[in-house]
Design a protein around this motif. Structure first.
Motif: not given
Length: 399
Positions: A298-306, A330-331
């Protein structure tokens, strides 16, 4: 006249006969060369070994080692010399060679002229394996040896005889016996040799690397679903591993289309135009299950959406930039399931590795919250990807 020619022929031939006779005498009187002497000595040693004439074996070995071998010629390969010493009871010679060899030692031996091929080594190994209990009992009943030396010599003999065609001893058993010896006699003279050669324990480094190529399917929700078709992603990912922790570095490009006309300066971005979503991700996972066939992280973090028109279209019409939903953090949360497919070497280093191919099933959820910046673009993204990749850790020897 005939007699005259016959005498002439005889006189002419006499020097030739004399030269051949002198050459034959010279060849017969030549001193035997060093390689020939070594070959004869090894043959004699093998003959005496086959008849178990141990006294003669000791004599031949002493002659070859002390009188024949020099800085240019090798008379016995090391395993031959050591096994002969076990048979004749020359344990001092065995112990004197029970040290870690330096690079200079290997170079010196490699530069020597080697003996020609024969069956001495093969015969010594075969017979020593067959009579290993006899050799072990013999050395253990030798009164001049200390208990440490007896234990080491018995262990070393097993090490010399171990191999895939000798099921009586395995590397796992050797490791067990070596650990027992090291625990019983700490800091002894043969510890370095035992750790370097006899005990072969390896463990994977805590650090590792993975690479993955993936595709899949992305499903929009809310108003994003009303504006865009579901996306088909393509991407590449790299993992940096430390123990059970994993840092995921992913680059995701989603192919989609818009569903509705979008007003822009001087016109519209027409419906069903190609659109692209860029979704780089930085997340951290922890491997909660790791078996020989699969791993779960399992994982968690951040992404950046365009999300918006393609770069090509925006270069053709700069006003299309007004229709783009620009990068927004975005989380991201989700789960990886790695199905291990088989081992592979040379993935992260040229040396030994603990590595394998995998098929990765990955679910991720992102909530860009575009509604905070743009009207009518609330929604989230569900991603299911399938990837193929490899992961590896360097394997290092445990001393």
């Amino acid at each position: 006249m005939r007699l005259y020619f016959t005498l002439l022929l005889l006189l002419a031939a006499m020097p030739l006969f004399a030269q051949q006779s002198d050459l034959k005498r010279e060849l017969l009187e030549m001193e035997e060369s060093k390689p020939e002497l070594i070959s004869r000595g090894r043959r004699l040693l093998l003959e005496r070994f086959e008849s178990r004439d141990l006294a003669k074996m000791a004599e031949v070995k002493s002659f070859l080692v002390n009188e024949v071998e020099d800085q240019n010629h090798l008379v016995l390969f090391l395993i031959e010399r050591i096994l002969v010493s076990y048979w004749i009871g020359d344990y001092t010679d065995v112990l004197s060679h029970s040290h870690v060899m330096e690079t200079e030692d290997y170079i010196r031996i490699a530069q020597k002229i080697k003996p020609t091929g024969d069956f001495l080594a093969k015969t010594l190994i075969t017979e020593s394996r067959r009579e290993q209990p006899v050799l072990t009992n013999k050395l253990k009943n030798t009164p001049d040896l200390s208990s440490l030396e007896k234990e080491f010599l018995a262990l070393n003999l097993l090490y010399l005889l171990e191999g895939p065609d000798y099921p009586e001893i395995s590397q796992e058993e050797l490791n067990f016996l070596a650990d027992k010896f090291l625990a019983s006699y700490p800091a002894n003279d043969y510890e370095a040799y035992t750790r370097e050669y006899i005990r072969q324990r390896f463990e994977a480094s805590k650090w590792g690397l993975s690479a993955e190529f993936f595709t899949g399917y992305g499903v929009y929700t809310g108003q994003l679903e009303s504006e865009f078709k579901n996306s088909i992603p393509f991407g590449i990912a790299f993992d940096v591993i430390y123990s059970n922790w994993v840092l995921f570095l992913r680059n995701y490009i989603g192919i989609t289309r818009n569903k509705n006309d979008v007003p822009i300066t001087g016109g519209v971005w027409p419906a069903r135009s190609q659109a692209r979503m860029f979704l780089p991700e930085l997340s951290i996972g922890y491997r909660v299950a790791d078996t020989p066939t699969f791993g779960v992280t399992p994982f968690a973090g951040f992404a950046w959406m365009d999300l918006g028109p393609t770069i090509h279209d925006m270069q053709q019409n700069q006003y299309l930039q007004e229709a783009a939903l620009t990068f927004r953090r975005t989380p991201t949360v989700g789960l990886n399931l790695d199905i291990k497919m088989g081992s592979v070497n040379g993935l992260v280093s040229p040396g030994q590795e603990q590595s394998f191919w995998f098929i990765r099933l990955r679910y991720a959820y992102q909530t860009p919250q575009y509604e905070r910046k743009y009207n009518a673009y609330a929604g989230s993204l569900h991603n299911l990807t399938v990837g193929v990749g490899g992961t590896g850790r360097r394997v290092k020897k445990v001393y």
